[in-house]
Design a protein around this motif. Structure first.
Motif, mmCIF file in Angstrom:
data_model
loop_
_atom_site.group_PDB
_atom_site.id
_atom_site.type_symbol
_atom_site.label_atom_id
_atom_site.label_comp_id
_atom_site.label_asym_id
_atom_site.label_seq_id
_atom_site.Cartn_x
_atom_site.Cartn_y
_atom_site.Cartn_z
ATOM 1 N N ASP A 181 -4.861 -2.638 -1.851
ATOM 2 C CA ASP A 181 -5.960 -2.097 -2.652
ATOM 3 C C ASP A 181 -5.520 -1.827 -4.099
ATOM 4 O OD1 ASP A 181 -8.314 -0.893 -3.336
ATOM 5 O OD2 ASP A 181 -8.242 0.640 -1.783
ATOM 6 N N ASP A 219 -10.457 -4.997 5.282
ATOM 7 C CA ASP A 219 -10.494 -3.566 5.595
ATOM 8 C C ASP A 219 -11.937 -3.080 5.681
ATOM 9 O OD1 ASP A 219 -9.579 -0.970 5.952
ATOM 10 O OD2 ASP A 219 -8.413 -0.896 4.096
ATOM 11 N N TRP A 264 4.573 -1.821 10.514
ATOM 12 C CA TRP A 264 5.404 -1.841 9.302
ATOM 13 C C TRP A 264 6.491 -0.780 9.360
ATOM 14 C CZ3 TRP A 264 0.993 -0.730 5.279
ATOM 15 C CH2 TRP A 264 0.029 -1.746 5.338
ATOM 16 N N TRP A 292 -5.682 -7.865 -0.154
ATOM 17 C CA TRP A 292 -6.543 -6.881 0.519
ATOM 18 C C TRP A 292 -7.969 -6.999 0.001
ATOM 19 C CZ3 TRP A 292 -9.696 -2.986 -1.263
ATOM 20 C CH2 TRP A 292 -10.046 -1.949 -0.377
ATOM 21 N N ARG A 297 -10.855 -0.403 -10.198
ATOM 22 C CA ARG A 297 -10.299 0.295 -9.034
ATOM 23 C C ARG A 297 -8.893 0.814 -9.336
ATOM 24 N NH1 ARG A 297 -12.179 2.261 -4.044
ATOM 25 N NH2 ARG A 297 -10.742 1.733 -2.354
ATOM 26 N N ASN A 345 -13.475 0.970 5.425
ATOM 27 C CA ASN A 345 -12.986 2.339 5.400
ATOM 28 C C ASN A 345 -14.011 3.431 5.597
ATOM 29 O OD1 ASN A 345 -10.037 2.484 5.043
ATOM 30 N ND2 ASN A 345 -10.476 1.036 3.415
ATOM 31 N N ASP A 378 -2.848 3.693 10.339
ATOM 32 C CA ASP A 378 -2.266 4.141 9.068
ATOM 33 C C ASP A 378 -1.101 5.090 9.310
ATOM 34 O OD1 ASP A 378 -3.778 2.684 7.348
ATOM 35 O OD2 ASP A 378 -5.268 4.244 6.978
ATOM 36 N N TRP A 399 0.796 -1.223 0.000
ATOM 37 C CA TRP A 399 0.000 0.000 0.000
ATOM 38 C C TRP A 399 0.833 1.280 0.000
ATOM 39 C CZ3 TRP A 399 -4.155 2.151 -1.520
ATOM 40 C CH2 TRP A 399 -4.588 3.356 -0.980
ATOM 41 N N TRP A 458 -4.339 -4.386 11.886
ATOM 42 C CA TRP A 458 -3.553 -3.246 11.406
ATOM 43 C C TRP A 458 -3.740 -2.121 12.417
ATOM 44 C CZ3 TRP A 458 0.560 -1.711 9.991
ATOM 45 C CH2 TRP A 458 0.820 -0.511 9.305
ATOM 46 N N ARG A 502 -15.162 8.725 1.316
ATOM 47 C CA ARG A 502 -14.155 8.090 0.465
ATOM 48 C C ARG A 502 -14.821 7.529 -0.801
ATOM 49 N NH1 ARG A 502 -9.828 3.228 0.887
ATOM 50 N NH2 ARG A 502 -7.958 4.442 0.658
ATOM 51 N N LYS A 554 -6.309 -9.298 4.180
ATOM 52 C CA LYS A 554 -6.377 -8.056 4.957
ATOM 53 C C LYS A 554 -7.790 -7.533 4.763
ATOM 54 C CE LYS A 554 -4.493 -3.375 5.229
ATOM 55 N NZ LYS A 554 -3.488 -2.464 4.690
ATOM 56 N N GLY A 568 -9.448 1.270 8.105
ATOM 57 C CA GLY A 568 -8.776 2.550 7.946
ATOM 58 C C GLY A 568 -7.733 2.698 9.038
ATOM 59 N N GLY A 569 -6.855 1.707 9.172
ATOM 60 C CA GLY A 569 -5.933 1.640 10.312
ATOM 61 C C GLY A 569 -6.581 0.827 11.413
HETATM 62 C C1 DGJ Z 1 -6.891 1.755 4.684
HETATM 63 C C2 DGJ Z 1 -5.836 0.863 5.280
HETATM 64 O O1 DGJ Z 1 -5.614 1.185 6.613
HETATM 65 C C3 DGJ Z 1 -4.561 0.995 4.453
HETATM 66 O O2 DGJ Z 1 -3.539 0.238 5.023
HETATM 67 C C4 DGJ Z 1 -4.846 0.574 3.036
HETATM 68 O O3 DGJ Z 1 -5.169 -0.790 3.017
HETATM 69 C C5 DGJ Z 1 -5.975 1.400 2.462
HETATM 70 N N1 DGJ Z 1 -7.135 1.372 3.308
HETATM 71 C C6 DGJ Z 1 -6.346 0.903 1.081
HETATM 72 O O4 DGJ Z 1 -7.437 1.545 0.579
#
Ligand code: DGJ
Length: 709
Positions: free
Chosen positions: A350, A461, A560, A394, A356, A463, A534, A319, A531, A426, A459, A514-515
């Motif tokens: 992503d 996610d 990371w 992802w 996308r 968001n 971010d 990412w 995760w 978003r 992963k 989103g983190g």
């Molecule tokens: C939010 C995640 O926290 C990031 O690490 C990444 O995967 C983005 N989304 C991708 O859209």
């Protein structure tokens, strides 16, 4: 050791763990009250407990804080843990105890206390569970509508609030709360504040656990430190909306009630239906905040995580290196570089699917983008495996971009109300994951994605938060139960994860929102790491990781090393090595020297990761960022210590650091030689550290010690 004892004569139920006792009593009028939650008592001591006087005066203490589940009803004016409306608009619950059951379970015991309303068809079961090897007491509640459709008792019961349990704290001279606040890219900031008389509420209305708060609290009398003092903590195992309220009365006493859902949401309980709440976990420890954290970590490892014995691999994630700019050749180039550093799991983030190419399109169209992956994902997946790594991908299953095939085909699949806007965040909307068809669609494509490509890591996610959360079909049908989507969304996310794991036993999942927006003991029961944020700036990460470590173990904390390069590469590695190490920088831009450093540090991490991921964690020195700080891990005979001094500044520069958690009588030696020192010396006199840290800002070091036979 973990057991339930019932004293029928005195009507006392006692749950014990190795160090804790939790006791309930049914007072004369059937009122259930908590007698004790704290240090373990003998049965003779428990038998003599009387608890506070349960009386009230017109303007005196209400009779609710001491109840395990205070209801909306009777002489109670505190925060209700259970609030319903019965047919005819009757709002006042009157519960009586009708039975109890003790069940011996594998590795523990369960106590169920069964209550029923005096008149209306509602049964309420208070469940309690204790586990061998953990001081956590787990509680949850099941509500059952016991009426029959068509009968006078067959009208639904509306449930406005169903907490998993209320926890009375003992009378302390003062009360102080520790909890987490934060924001996107600034998650898990520890806040420690006095609890004033009144009600202090932490909550999420976002549809997920949240970045701004996390469903746990610790309470002490204001004097506990990292190493000393009694701490009571409560954590909710749930990833949807939630509410946790600490109440403190002017007259004395405080209590914490916690549960799923947020204010204003109603669950419609039809005849024959049950509603089970998620577990709320209570933990009492004696030994300061550090001991509380270690007890939570132990519980997480032993009782929550699906594969606690496993050690997480070092991953690379694309990412931060390329964001949406993904294609087969580019990913293979990164994979080759990652493999060369010793990375074990390659994760494509992503941008690989549908249309996308940025955040405005494609979410929902879960097939490989034909221009970027003309032969599908298999060539990349195979190449990654040829390089000796596992392949991860992802996904964001709960979301859709309006510019997508999915949305054009199913505009009704998103959360929406008639005559209301569908606000985008978003450029995306939230799929109504409570719907059976949406759940089945998501499981179907995820199952194929994983099965067809040998994916061993998702992963997952999410968001954006839920908004305009309508479900017109359920609102229109006369059922009026669209609010259930707040709970069923999360249940179905869990269900899809659980089914995927069952179908693909090698699959591991990372929870991301989103983190760090979805980190809690509910999601950790079906994921393997999370995760964290971010924000990958090493300095900011230190306070984020400090807050994270209060409850959640290092073995799930993904960290990371990226190109957020305020700190030098070695410092960034040392910060990320305090959790599950990953790399997220653009390896194409790293110099040969940086790649050499990374290779060396990945190997060093592989040498300590069992200690970090499975060991007991001690937070040492100053608060991160406020001087010299360290995290120490002890696992069997091995000790790993990560030292940080981000700014040399003008503050004190300690020459030694007192270690913790060692065997005082054993001798320890550093892996690269040096004199033996006793555990006592290391803990009381300290480990000399001045020469280990380079001069100047951004100084960091890894020290490894081993207990000698
Ligand atoms: C939010 C995640 O926290 C990031 O690490 C990444 O995967 C983005 N989304 C991708 O859209």
């Amino acid at each position: 050791m973990a057991c339930v004892v019932v004293d029928r004569e005195r009507r006392v139920w006692t749950l014990s763990t190795e160090h804790t006792t939790y006791a309930l009593h049914a007072a004369g009028d059937d009122k259930l009250v908590q007698l004790h939650w704290g240090a373990r008592l003998t049965s003779a001591e428990t038998a003599r407990l009387t608890g506070p006087p349960f009386t009230t005066a017109p303007y005196g203490l209400p009779l609710d804080l001491e109840e395990p589940l205070p209801v909306d009803g009777g002489l109670r004016w505190g925060v209700p843990s259970l609030q319903v409306t019965f047919p005819g608009g009757v709002r006042s619950l009157e519960l009586v105890l009708t039975g109890d059951e003790v069940v011996q379970e594998d590795g523990g015991a369960r106590l169920d206390l069964v209550l029923a309303d005096r008149h209306f068809p509602l049964r309420v079961v208070l469940h309690h569970r204790v586990h061998e090897g953990s001081d956590v007491i787990e509680r949850w509640v099941t509500l059952r509508h016991t009426g029959t459709e068509g009968e006078p008792s067959g009208e639904p019961v509306l449930v406005h609030r169903a907490d998993s349990g209320n926890w009375l704290l003992p009378e302390l001279t003062d009360y102080r709360c520790s909890s987490i606040t934060g924001a996107w890219a600034a998650e898990t900031q520890l806040q420690r504040v006095p609890l004033p008389a009144g009600e202090f509420t932490l909550t999420s209305r976002h549809g997920l656990t949240g970045h701004h708060a996390n469903p746990w609290i610790m309470v002490d009398d204001g004097t506990a430190t990292e190493e000393h003092g009694e701490v009571w903590s409560v954590a909710l195992a749930w990833s949807g909306t939630w509410r946790l309220t600490a109440q403190r009365r002017f007259e004395g006493r405080a209590a914490v009630t916690a549960g799923f859902g947020h204010d204003g949401v109603t669950w419609r309980l039809a005849p024959g239906e049950e509603l089970s709440t998620p577990p709320v976990l209570g933990l009492h420890t004696d030994g300061g905040f550090g001991a509380a954290s270690r007890a939570w970590h132990r519980h997480g490892r032993a009782r929550v995580l699906p594969h606690p014995a496993e050690t997480r691999p070092v991953l690379y994630n694309s990412w931060e290196a390329v964001e949406f700019d993904i294609d087969e050749a580019g990913q293979i180039a990164l994979a080759q570089k990652a493999a060369d550093l010793g990375v074990e799991l390659f994760v494509m983030d992503d941008g690989w699917f549908g249309g996308r190419t940025d955040s405005t399109a494609g979410l929902g169209d879960w097939w490989p983008n034909p221009e970027r992956f003309p032969h599908g994902l298999r060539p990349l997946a195979d190449k990654v495996r040829t390089l000796g790594m596992e392949f991860g991908v992802w996904v964001e299953p709960e979301m859709v971009n309006p510019d997508s095939e999915l949305y054009r085909a199913h505009p009704d699949w998103v959360l929406h109300h008639p005559h209301r806007r569908r606000d985008e965040l978003r450029t995306q909307l939230v799929l109504n994951f409570a719907r059976d068809d949406v759940r089945e669609w998501a499981f179907g494509w995820l199952d194929r994605l994983v099965g067809d490509h040998g994916v061993t890591f998702l992963k997952w996610d999410m968001n954006r938060a839920l908004s305009q959360a309508g479900w017109p079909e359920r609102a229109r049908s006369g059922d009026g139960d669209q609010d259930r989507l707040w709970i069923d969304h999360t249940r179905n996310v869990y269900a899809v994860m659980d089914r995927l794991r069952a179908r693909h036993p090698a699959l591991r999942i990372e929870s991301c929102a989103g983190g760090g927006g979805r980190v809690d003991f509910g999601v950790l029961a079906r994921t393997d790491e999370v995760w964290t944020s971010d924000n990958t700036d090493a300095f900011h990460r230190q306070s984020i990781q400090h807050g994270f470590s209060q409850v959640y173990p290092a073995g799930v904390m993904a960290a990371w090393v990226t190109d957020a390069a305020r700190a030098p590469l070695e410092y960034r590695f040392h910060v990320a090595m305090a959790g599950v190490l990953g790399i997220g920088g653009d390896l194409n831009a790293w110099t040969p020297q940086q790649l050499d450093t990374a290779r060396r540090l990945v190997a060093e991490y592989q040498g300590i990761r069992t200690v970090v991921q499975h060991g007991e964690q001690y937070r040492l020195g100053a608060e991160p960022g406020r001087g010299l700080s360290a995290v120490q891990y002890v696992h069997g005979d091995e000790v790993a210590l990560l030292l940080y001094r981000p700014g040399a500044g003008v503050g004190p520069s300690p020459g030694v650091l007192r270690l913790a958690g060692l065997d005082p009588d054993a001798r320890y030696r550093e892996d690269d030689g040096g004199p033996d020192l006793s555990g006592r010396t290391l803990m009381r006199a300290g480990l000399p550290i001045r020469d280990r840290l380079p001069a100047g800002d951004w100084a960091s070091a890894l020290v490894r010690l081993r207990r000698l036979p």
